[in-house]
Design a protein around this motif. Structure first.
Motif, short mmCIF file in Angstrom:
data_model
loop_
_atom_site.label_atom_id
_atom_site.label_comp_id
_atom_site.label_asym_id
_atom_site.label_seq_id
_atom_site.Cartn_x
_atom_site.Cartn_y
_atom_site.Cartn_z
N VAL A 260 -11.83 5.20 -9.00
CA VAL A 260 -11.13 3.98 -8.57
C VAL A 260 -9.64 4.06 -8.93
CG1 VAL A 260 -10.86 1.52 -9.07
CG2 VAL A 260 -13.10 2.44 -8.53
N LEU A 261 -9.35 4.42 -10.17
CA LEU A 261 -7.95 4.52 -10.60
C LEU A 261 -7.21 5.60 -9.82
CD1 LEU A 261 -8.38 4.19 -14.47
CD2 LEU A 261 -7.57 2.44 -12.88
N LEU A 262 -7.89 6.71 -9.57
CA LEU A 262 -7.28 7.83 -8.86
C LEU A 262 -6.92 7.47 -7.43
CD1 LEU A 262 -6.64 10.85 -9.38
CD2 LEU A 262 -8.89 11.38 -8.45
N PHE A 263 -7.71 6.59 -6.82
CA PHE A 263 -7.47 6.22 -5.42
C PHE A 263 -6.54 5.02 -5.29
CE2 PHE A 263 -8.67 3.59 -1.73
CZ PHE A 263 -8.35 4.46 -0.72
N PHE A 264 -6.80 3.95 -6.04
CA PHE A 264 -6.09 2.69 -5.82
C PHE A 264 -4.67 2.69 -6.37
CE2 PHE A 264 -10.37 1.04 -5.05
CZ PHE A 264 -10.14 0.24 -3.94
N VAL A 265 -4.43 3.33 -7.50
CA VAL A 265 -3.09 3.29 -8.09
C VAL A 265 -2.06 3.94 -7.16
CG1 VAL A 265 -1.66 4.09 -10.00
CG2 VAL A 265 -3.91 3.10 -10.46
N PRO A 266 -2.27 5.20 -6.68
CA PRO A 266 -1.28 5.77 -5.74
C PRO A 266 -1.22 5.02 -4.41
CG PRO A 266 -2.67 7.49 -6.68
CD PRO A 266 -3.31 6.18 -7.03
N MET A 267 -2.37 4.51 -3.93
CA MET A 267 -2.37 3.82 -2.64
C MET A 267 -1.54 2.55 -2.70
SD MET A 267 -5.58 2.49 -0.38
CE MET A 267 -5.37 2.15 1.38
N MET A 268 -1.73 1.75 -3.73
CA MET A 268 -0.96 0.52 -3.86
C MET A 268 0.51 0.84 -4.13
SD MET A 268 -3.21 -1.57 -3.16
CE MET A 268 -2.08 -2.95 -3.23
N GLY A 269 0.77 1.91 -4.88
CA GLY A 269 2.15 2.31 -5.11
C GLY A 269 2.85 2.72 -3.83
N LEU A 270 2.15 3.47 -2.97
CA LEU A 270 2.72 3.88 -1.69
C LEU A 270 2.99 2.68 -0.80
CD1 LEU A 270 3.46 6.16 0.31
CD2 LEU A 270 1.07 6.15 1.05
N SER A 271 2.05 1.74 -0.76
CA SER A 271 2.23 0.55 0.06
C SER A 271 3.43 -0.27 -0.40
CB SER A 271 0.95 -0.31 0.00
OG SER A 271 1.08 -1.46 0.80
N LEU A 272 3.60 -0.41 -1.72
CA LEU A 272 4.73 -1.17 -2.26
C LEU A 272 6.05 -0.46 -1.99
CD1 LEU A 272 3.22 -2.34 -5.68
CD2 LEU A 272 3.68 -3.76 -3.67
N VAL A 273 6.05 0.86 -2.14
CA VAL A 273 7.28 1.63 -1.91
C VAL A 273 7.72 1.51 -0.45
CG1 VAL A 273 8.20 3.98 -1.75
CG2 VAL A 273 7.03 3.24 -3.82
N HIS A 274 6.78 1.59 0.49
CA HIS A 274 7.13 1.52 1.91
C HIS A 274 7.63 0.13 2.30
CE1 HIS A 274 6.41 5.30 3.92
NE2 HIS A 274 5.34 5.50 3.21
N ARG A 275 7.07 -0.91 1.67
CA ARG A 275 7.45 -2.27 2.07
C ARG A 275 8.64 -2.81 1.31
NH1 ARG A 275 2.12 -1.93 3.42
NH2 ARG A 275 1.56 -2.96 5.37
N PHE A 276 8.78 -2.45 0.03
CA PHE A 276 9.82 -3.06 -0.79
C PHE A 276 10.78 -2.05 -1.40
CE2 PHE A 276 5.88 -5.62 -1.24
CZ PHE A 276 6.29 -6.73 -0.52
N GLY A 277 10.53 -0.75 -1.19
CA GLY A 277 11.40 0.25 -1.80
C GLY A 277 12.13 1.08 -0.77
N LYS A 278 12.73 0.42 0.20
CA LYS A 278 13.41 1.14 1.28
C LYS A 278 14.58 1.97 0.78
CE LYS A 278 12.16 -2.30 4.79
NZ LYS A 278 12.65 -3.27 5.78
#
Length: 329
Positions: A260-278
């Motif tokens: 769970v940690l291996l999948f969700f942590v990078p996935m949520m990080g990628l989603s946040l970077v694409h939406r709020f880390g332009k």
């Protein structure tokens, strides 16, 4: 043959003359084109471990009848999902790093992003159901076989398989109707919806809102339910009379927690970077995307092989190794 750069006038011209089948340019690792064949070595290793490891898990569960139980059916589905996620990115990654082939037609890009996001949603769903399975096994052990039946596992598996692809169809199909202006440059070696949608020169409000809603009501909801299940598991484990029982109960879900940690942590990080880390450095986007797509399929088979006693025993039996030899390593 020289690599065609997206800012080359010829590339831009070829891109602009195709409305219904636009050409996109996958950059891979910008600035490191000269050593990309060397960069492919660790990627090749990750692909090799992910594909062979998940195939190995599938074969072990298939040929060992004592593993034909709901928990291992779900592990079989997780391995199948990880295998699909690895294969989804393989063609363009090999094309870029080995054959210097960076252009991809929109139809192929559309298929790839559909597969990547579908398998990602499937993995989220599988991890949720696996945690629910552990929750019932630990919190309601006497009712486990009455609740977790083969028929229910089959129905849930069908829902898992269909949920992501069906929900993704509207936004993936709608991308085809958008015009794409100028150089169409994607910053990875594969196609992701959140990148392609930024290149459309039209109003993409529906796709953005639908994509955000989809993430919230699938991945985020799955994560919240997993957290609640894990909280109830911890509460139940804390109430067990002996430390040995608490340790044994907790060990049954450590492999799931790692996955769970291996999948969700990078996935949520990628989603946040694409939406709020332009304005974040390109290296951050590359690191998050590659971690999210390559690490879970590679490490999940290793985690379950090490942490699950039945899988270890099946591997020992399959390889013809004596238990004593394994314990001495």
């Amino acid at each position: 043959m020289p690599v065609q750069h997206p800012l080359d006038p010829q590339f831009t011209y070829l891109s602009n003359i195709t409305w219904f089948s636009p050409m996109f340019y996958l950059t891979g690792f910008p600035g490191l084109e000269a050593i990309e064949r060397w960069i492919f070595i660790p990627f090749f290793f990750m692909y090799l471990v992910a594909i062979s490891g998940n195939c190995f898990i599938l074969v072990i569960i298939k040929i060992n009848t004592h593993l034909h139980t709901p928990m291992y059916y779900l592990l079989f589905l997780l391995a199948l999902t990880d295998l699909g996620l690895s294969v989804s990115t393989l063609p363009t990654t090999i094309g870029i790093f080995w054959f210097k082939c960076r252009g991809i037609y929109f139809g192929a890009c559309q298929i790839q992003m559909f597969c990547i996001h579908s398998f990602s949603f499937m993995e989220s769903s599988v991890l949720l159901v696996m945690f629910f399975d552990r929750f019932i096994a630990i919190c309601h052990p006497l009712r486990y076989f009455a609740i977790i039946t083969g028929q229910r596992v089959i129905r849930v598996s069908l829902i898992i398989i269909l949920r992501g692809p069906v929900a993704l169809v509207p936004i993936i199909v709608l991308l085809k109707a958008f015009p794409y202006c100028g150089p169409r440059v994607l910053s990875h070696s594969f196609c992701l919806h959140q990148e392609v949608i930024h290149l459309a020169c039209t109003d993409t409000t529906f796709n953005n809102l639908y994509g955000l809603t989809l993430v919230v009501f699938t991945v985020m909801l799955d994560l919240v339910l997993i957290a609640l299940s894990y909280g109830l598991i911890l509460h139940t484990v804390a109430g067990l009379p002996s430390q040995e029982e608490r340790l044994r109960a907790f060990q049954t879900c450590t492999s799931h927690l790692c996955a769970v940690l291996l999948f969700f942590v990078p996935m949520m990080g990628l989603s946040l970077v694409h939406r709020f880390g332009k304005h974040a450095p390109p290296a951050v986007h590359l690191f998050m995307a590659n971690t999210y797509l390559f690490m879970p399929p590679m490490l999940n088979p290793i985690i379950y092989s090490i942490k699950t006693k039945e899988i270890r025993s099946a591997i020992t039996k399959l390889l013809g190794l004596r238990k004593g030899n394994i314990n001495s390593c």
